[in-house]
Scaffold this motif. Structure first.
Motif, PDB file in Angstrom:
ATOM      1  N   LEU A  21      13.241  25.636   0.511  1.00 44.59           N
ATOM      2  CA  LEU A  21      13.209  25.193  -0.883  1.00 44.59           C
ATOM      3  C   LEU A  21      11.901  25.594  -1.557  1.00 44.59           C
ATOM      4  N   ASN A  22      10.806  25.527  -0.839  1.00 46.07           N
ATOM      5  CA  ASN A  22       9.529  25.961  -1.387  1.00 46.07           C
ATOM      6  C   ASN A  22       9.579  27.452  -1.727  1.00 46.07           C
ATOM      7  N   ILE A  28      12.279  31.643  -7.950  1.00 41.58           N
ATOM      8  CA  ILE A  28      12.964  31.338  -9.206  1.00 41.58           C
ATOM      9  C   ILE A  28      11.986  30.999 -10.321  1.00 41.58           C
ATOM     10  N   VAL A  29      11.080  30.089 -10.063  1.00 38.49           N
ATOM     11  CA  VAL A  29      10.178  29.583 -11.097  1.00 38.49           C
ATOM     12  C   VAL A  29       8.872  30.375 -11.135  1.00 38.49           C
ATOM     13  N   GLY A  30       8.456  30.884 -10.006  1.00 39.31           N
ATOM     14  CA  GLY A  30       7.188  31.582  -9.929  1.00 39.31           C
ATOM     15  C   GLY A  30       6.075  30.712  -9.399  1.00 39.31           C
TER      16      GLY A  30
END
Length: 61
Positions: A21-22, A28-30
């Protein structure tokens, strides 16, 4: 919840889920959530999600 998963399996799934998840958040978010509290939240969510998915897959087989 009665499962046949052992403690060691849950620990391994938890660690892998936290890492995955990290990694996905970085893709995805950066960035990930800042600070140790943010990392703790991401790790707990990833661990819970991966354990949930593995239990779903094992139940169907």
């Amino acid at each position: 919840m009665k499962t046949d998963d052992g403690l060691l399996m849950n620990i391994v799934l938890g660690i892998v889920g936290a890492l995955v998840l990290n990694w996905l958040l970085v893709l995805i978010v950066g960035a990930t959530l800042g600070g140790w509290i943010g990392q703790l939240i991401v790790a707990a969510a990833g661990a819970c999600l991966l354990i949930f998915v593995v239990r779903l897959v094992r139940r169907k087989t």
